[in-house]
Design an enzyme around this catalytic site. Structure first.
Site, PDB file in Angstrom:
ATOM      1  N   GLY B  30     -15.811 -12.737   9.439  1.00 31.18           N
ATOM      2  CA  GLY B  30     -16.538 -13.035   8.204  1.00 31.18           C
ATOM      3  C   GLY B  30     -18.002 -13.335   8.409  1.00 31.18           C
ATOM      4  N   CYS B 240      -0.152   7.814 -13.252  1.00 25.57           N
ATOM      5  CA  CYS B 240      -1.042   8.912 -12.880  1.00 25.57           C
ATOM      6  C   CYS B 240      -0.601  10.197 -13.596  1.00 25.57           C
ATOM      7  CB  CYS B 240      -1.005   9.101 -11.365  1.00 25.57           C
ATOM      8  SG  CYS B 240      -1.923  10.548 -10.803  1.00 25.57           S
ATOM      9  N   CYS B 243       0.532  12.807 -10.461  1.00 32.86           N
ATOM     10  CA  CYS B 243       1.707  12.605  -9.614  1.00 32.86           C
ATOM     11  C   CYS B 243       2.701  11.627 -10.211  1.00 32.86           C
ATOM     12  CB  CYS B 243       1.277  12.131  -8.215  1.00 32.86           C
ATOM     13  SG  CYS B 243       0.660  10.436  -8.199  1.00 32.86           S
ATOM     14  N   CYS B 265      -4.562   8.779 -10.056  1.00 33.53           N
ATOM     15  CA  CYS B 265      -4.712   7.937  -8.870  1.00 33.53           C
ATOM     16  C   CYS B 265      -6.160   7.920  -8.434  1.00 33.53           C
ATOM     17  CB  CYS B 265      -3.882   8.487  -7.714  1.00 33.53           C
ATOM     18  SG  CYS B 265      -2.109   8.362  -7.960  1.00 33.53           S
ATOM     19  N   CYS B 271      -2.491  10.673  -3.797  1.00 35.04           N
ATOM     20  CA  CYS B 271      -1.990  11.474  -4.920  1.00 35.04           C
ATOM     21  C   CYS B 271      -1.576  12.868  -4.422  1.00 35.04           C
ATOM     22  CB  CYS B 271      -3.077  11.578  -5.985  1.00 35.04           C
ATOM     23  SG  CYS B 271      -2.547  12.295  -7.540  1.00 35.04           S
TER      24      CYS B 271
END
Lengths: 348, 279
Positions: B30, B240, B243, B265, B271
């Site tokens: 971080g 979606c 798909c 997607c 996808c």
């Protein structure tokens, strides 16, 4: 001058005043010294020279090592030039510049350092209000800023809330922690104490969040309690302080300062610039809070009426030094120092 | 591979310096490590941070996938992919499972990544304190003191004004209980994927000259109040259009001619894989 740790109790039946030894002070300050610039104290031969005894240039506010725009400092002719320790020759023997003409009287004749505070000592006892009066430039606000760790003094000992260590020597984090949990500050200029692009509610909640309160319901509840105490309608909590009048901004600052129920409240010229009716409202709010919550407060003001209304004891400052101290009534009714007499009689 | 360039475009000295910065970033999860951001044949702000990390860590055996907003086919993704392919003879793919290094902007692939994969994120603004503190000096001091109250105050301000936290992307996260980091502009939906992930996440900001990292199995928590839990975007009731996937991050597409909204997607590779599997 010794501090007088007394509270007065007046018995009207006997017509006598008793001086009472109070508890341990919540704030005890001794030898607070503050100057801006290089050189000094007293330029040569001082054992403290060669390094500040306290961490200089490490204030908590602003983050920058040196504050900018402070009229007491920024305008000083010698400041930017960083005069050598031996002293600028043209300044060294110039009695007019060194000796006490107008605002130059606090300047060291040899090194050009500006003295803000010289060996200030005071004690603050639980539940009392300590007034600090003096003319502009006498060091009142610098004293308040040092006590709130906004400024780093060059020397001095500060003991807070019965802790044995010198608070000036604590780490930045420890000082921040003390400031957030145990102290509150109301600045003369609301811009210094409030974030103008945040809502009033967020401003008030800032110290609560800093004290690790991460519960929104509790935060909101406390914020609305405080808004009620300082007599601001709850529906205005979403607005930014920029849309508030000066008096309301001061009340927001007061709410923010007392949000964590601090042991010590510092009030720096809270009513300056407000008209009389608004002053009265703000003072009413402060009086109510101090009396009900039993907070010990230091009230910096050049307005003796404000001091008379709120302060139990009063210090009078001149040129960075405390020249007189005592019970407020005593100071105002029977001033001893020439300057205090001038101050009191010029007003009354 | 174009022999006129060094392997992976950057000179060896540059790659070495960037790798050293990456190592430091991995050692301090971080923490933003400064690095000497190099000139590249794409403009600053177009993914130079991510690209420099990718070029520095690539091996000839690697298989690369580049995505932009989840899509393998966007102009930026295709350009970066072609540049890397030109300068380093690595394989390229659109399959997240097959890739060993994935450079991305705005999205983390839908499938959970493995320990042998590295996800490189392009970051426009690495400093999570920038919105609340303009000074870099003060920001660094605040990181040093773990003083993140202003970020919390910003979140509280959102709750006061809107009754919800409005940060849609780049939601601040606490990494390893120490540093608050900006997870680049990934949507909130992807933030939980950072926590205890098997893969290594590397974040590069070329314009700001900072690199930071989230190593595998690192605790990453979105900042949230006790009684206002962190929430991700919901696509309940939508699927979606290509798909039929439901439990994925969906892009909303507005058809001007018909005035209808479609969903598909965001992760085009995922996808495509689903459709291939179904077909």
């Amino acid at each position: 001058m010794p501090d007088e740790p007394v509270l007065s109790l007046y018995n009207p039946q006997q017509g006598q005043e008793y001086l009472v030894e109070p508890d341990e002070p919540v704030l005890s300050l001794s030898g607070l010294t503050m100057y801006y610039g290089q050189g000094c104290p007293e330029c040569e031969g001082d054992p403290g020279r060669g390094g500040d005894p306290l961490r200089g240039g490490d204030p908590l506010r602003g983050g920058e090592p040196e504050r900018k725009g402070d009229p007491g400092r920024g305008g000083a002719p010698g400041r930017g030039g960083a005069p050598g320790r031996g002293g600028a020759p043209e300044r060294g023997g110039d009695p007019e510049r060194a000796g006490g003409v107008g605002l130059e009287k606090n300047r060291c004749p040899r090194c050009g350092a500006i003295w803000a505070l010289r060996g200030v000592s005071l004690s603050l006892f639980p539940g009392e209000v300590l007034g600090i009066v003096g003319e502009s430039g006498s060091g009142k606000s610098t004293l308040a800023r040092c006590l709130y760790f906004d400024e780093s003094p060059r020397a001095g000992t500060l003991r807070l809330l019965g802790r044995p260590e010198n608070a000036f020597l604590l780490s930045r984090q420890a000082r921040k922690q003390i400031r957030r949990e145990s102290m509150g500050m109301v600045y003369q200029n609301p811009l210094a104490g409030l974030k103008m692009d945040y809502s009033v509610a967020a401003n008030i909640a800032e110290n609560l969040i800093a004290a690790n309160c991460k519960n929104v319901a509790r935060l909101k509840q406390r914020v609305y309690e405080l808004l009620e105490i300082v007599e601001i309608p709850a529906y205005r909590g979403k607005e930014t302080p920029a849309s508030f009048s000066g008096g309301m901004q001061q009340r927001v600052q007061i709410a923010k300062a007392i949000a964590n129920r601090p042991g010590i409240l510092l009030l720096d010229e809270v009513t300056t610039g407000l008209d009389l009716s608004v002053q009265a409202k703000v003072l009413d709010v402060i009086k109510k809070i101090i009396r009900e919550a039993g907070i010990a407060a230091i009230l910096v003001s050049h307005d003796l009426a404000v001091i008379r209304l709120l302060a139990d004891r009063t210090l009078v400052m001149l040129d960075g030094e405390v020249i007189e101290r005592g019970l407020t009534d005593q100071i105002l009714e029977n001033p001893r120092h020439f300057y205090t007499q001038q101050l009191v009689y010029s007003l009354l | 591979m174009n022999r006129d360039y060094n392997f992976a475009y950057l000179d060896e000295g540059a790659k070495k310096e960037i790798r050293r910065s990456i190592l430091k970033a991995v050692a301090i999860p971080g923490y933003q490590v400064p690095f000497g951001s190099r000139e590249l044949p794409i403009g600053r702000g177009w993914g130079t941070g991510g690209l420099q990390i990718t070029l520095s860590i690539l091996l000839p055996s690697d298989i690369l996938k580049v995505i932009d907003q989840g899509s393998d086919d966007s102009v930026n993704a295709v350009s970066i992919k072609r540049l890397i392919k030109e300068c380093a003879a690595v394989g390229v793919t659109t399959d997240s499972e097959a890739a060993t290094v994935i450079q991305t902007r705005h999205r983390i692939p839908e499938i959970p990544l493995r320990g042998d994969q590295i996800l490189v994120l392009q970051v426009p603004e690495p400093e999570p304190l920038r919105l609340v503190e303009g000074s870099d000096l003060v920001s660094r001091r605040m990181h040093g003191e773990k003083d993140y109250n202003l970020i919390w105050l910003r979140l509280f301000e959102d709750l006061i004004q809107f009754n919800e936290i409005t940060a849609a992307a780049g939601y601040p996260v606490m990494v390893h209980d120490r540093y608050v980091a900006s997870p680049s502009p990934i949507p909130r939906y992807d933030v939980p994927k950072l926590n205890m992930a098997q893969c290594l996440y590397l974040f590069g900001a070329g314009r700001e000259k900072k690199i930071y990292a989230i190593p595998p199995y690192t605790k990453v928590e979105a900042l949230s109040f006790d009684d206002v839990p962190f929430q991700v975007e919901s696509f309940a009731g939508h699927a979606c259009g290509k798909c039929g996937a439901r439990d994925v991050f969906l892009d909303e597409i507005y058809d001007e001619r018909t005035g209808e909204k479609y969903y598909q997607c965001s992760d085009s590779g995922y996808c495509e894989g689903r459709r291939r599997g179904a077909g």
